[in-house]
Write an enzyme that holds these catalytic residues in place. Sequence first.
Site, PDB file in Angstrom:
ATOM      1  CG  ASP A 157      38.680  50.763  33.411  1.00 27.63           C
ATOM      2  OD1 ASP A 157      39.058  50.279  32.336  1.00 27.63           O
ATOM      3  OD2 ASP A 157      39.078  50.355  34.525  1.00 27.63           O
ATOM      4  CG  HIS A 192      43.204  50.002  25.569  1.00 34.14           C
ATOM      5  ND1 HIS A 192      41.831  50.131  25.464  1.00 34.14           N
ATOM      6  CD2 HIS A 192      43.467  49.842  26.884  1.00 34.14           C
ATOM      7  CE1 HIS A 192      41.297  50.045  26.674  1.00 34.14           C
ATOM      8  NE2 HIS A 192      42.266  49.878  27.547  1.00 34.14           N
TER       9      HIS A 192
HETATM   10  C1  NOJ Z   1      39.923  47.713  31.410  1.00 33.16           C
HETATM   11  C2  NOJ Z   1      40.922  48.492  30.621  1.00 33.16           C
HETATM   12  O1  NOJ Z   1      40.499  48.577  29.290  1.00 33.16           O
HETATM   13  C3  NOJ Z   1      42.242  47.780  30.778  1.00 33.16           C
HETATM   14  O2  NOJ Z   1      43.220  48.299  29.906  1.00 33.16           O
HETATM   15  C4  NOJ Z   1      42.670  47.858  32.221  1.00 33.16           C
HETATM   16  O3  NOJ Z   1      43.826  47.070  32.397  1.00 33.16           O
HETATM   17  C5  NOJ Z   1      41.577  47.361  33.172  1.00 33.16           C
HETATM   18  N1  NOJ Z   1      40.261  47.788  32.804  1.00 33.16           N
HETATM   19  C6  NOJ Z   1      41.829  47.830  34.579  1.00 33.16           C
HETATM   20  O4  NOJ Z   1      41.574  49.210  34.693  1.00 33.16           O
END
Ligand code: NOJ
Length: 558
Positions: free
Chosen positions: A198, A330
């Site tokens: 992430d 998502h």
């Molecule tokens: C990317 C993730 O895909 C997202 O869902 C999240 O809100 C942010 N990174 C922060 O972790």
Amino acid sequence: MNKNDSWKQKIAYQIYPRSFMDANGDGVGDLKGITSKLDYLKDLGVDYVWICPVYASPMDDGGYDISDYYSINPMFGTMEDMDELIAEAGKRGIKIIMDLVLNHCSDEHAWFKKALADPNSEEAGYFWFRDSGENPPNNWRSMFGGPAWERVPDGRWYMHLFSKKQPDLNWENPKLREKLYEMIRWWLDKGLGGFRIDAITHIKKEPTLSSLPADGPDGMVDCFAPTRNYPGIGKLLTELREQTFDKYDCITVAEAAGVPYDQLGDYIGENGYFSTLFDFTYSELYVHGHTWYTCKKAWEWPISLLRDKMFASQLETQKIGFGAVYFENHDYPRACEKFIPHEYQSPLTQKMLGTLFFFLRGIPFIYQGEELGMTNTVFESIDAVDDISTKNHYRIAINDGLTPEEAIKAVNRYSRDNGRVPFPWTPGKNGGFTVGKPWMKPHPDYIEFNAEDEAKDQNSVLNYYKKMVALRKSEEYVGALSTGDISPIMLDYPDVIAYVRSAGEKKVAVICSFSPYPLNAKLGFDPQKLLLANYETPFELRGGKAVIAPFAAFVCEI
Ligand code: NOJ
């Protein structure tokens, strides 16, 4: 890391665990629910399953705020359930990819609690604390809106590029880094297939943390320039790889926004930091301006823009590595909302969009429900929404003077929660997702579009996806359709996105029309064998030209 290249011939599937399948009837999807649906995934032909975070978390940002990397959020089950899932998936030849959140943790993590309690603790050094008096240390804007800094009772400020419940970890601290590496090895020792990583391009910050010229009326500036792929990040990412992934046979897929093409080699070249990455240049085309309500709708921008960005990404990636291709995840509304006007959203166009991304050069990631042709859901009011970023965009719209009715329109178009509704398994109550009260209202169309009924219908989107998977994996075409070259064709037709995949003598053309009308076009190749299409007759040859049916998609050997 990826000891051989076999992963490049595989298919991946992404699960949003809260909404996939609820096994214990509490209304929330869980690990046992996923285990109970492994045969569905196997039947679809999936090899890797990426599961969004299931670690202990207060769920401020859907689990991307982790309070304990070593335990499972009770809402999803137990560590035994996780071990069982890995083992049961393994029996079916499926590998589990966990989500790895390393840029930040939760403010409820024990590290942060210790850091708050004692400014001189080791843990205080794991975060970005600064003393700057009444005002935040700089004018950086967080990604979810508002300042990227929050003040704690003793007067210090800490940095959070995402929500204030997601304090950023200080990667300059070697002790912190070792703790993270230890945790990653602990998970890999369980036999994971790898990680999706992430927000990883944000771990290096501009060291002086200086303010920058404001880019909006709030006096703040987007935090991209000083925190995304900032020079020096390579040293950290190399160490991460050497201390963890290199020691295992696993794949790593980086969420790596902001990597310029001339640096792709560092990321996914022969000795790159990761196996592959998600490129956002073509999937986020609709996002521009400071918020959603100003974004253009599908077809207010030309489809040739999607084509050009997509091919730029494909051709640059082809030079040095292998991509990860997708249309949905998502964090997005359903793909049809971005690319197809409402009146044309249908199984036909869903199959066309599927065809377009699925045969690109890269490992395809199917997002749950995409294989059913799911569309956006309906949110009557902001109260029906869970997502933190959606609430932020709604607030901006209201502050800018929009009425709630106007503001909710943008939410319905672009909210990430559109892709987070319960998965429709059956036409029964709650789409068979839960016997309890679902945590989020199911999609209103589940009676029509659900896995059980689509499995029985030979013309369904689900069965079309199965055919795509089978074709991509078939002995005859796997070479061309996985690592084979890609080259764009039919560039003279702005409503067509078409390409040829080839390996040696094998050549396969993929043609997708975004035109709602029959289209006269010169194919520029000689179709030999139709391998797959969303029509029985997707095109007819007349004279030297083809008449391509509206929204046709076809794959043929040439
Ligand atoms: C990317 C993730 O895909 C997202 O869902 C999240 O809100 C942010 N990174 C922060 O972790």
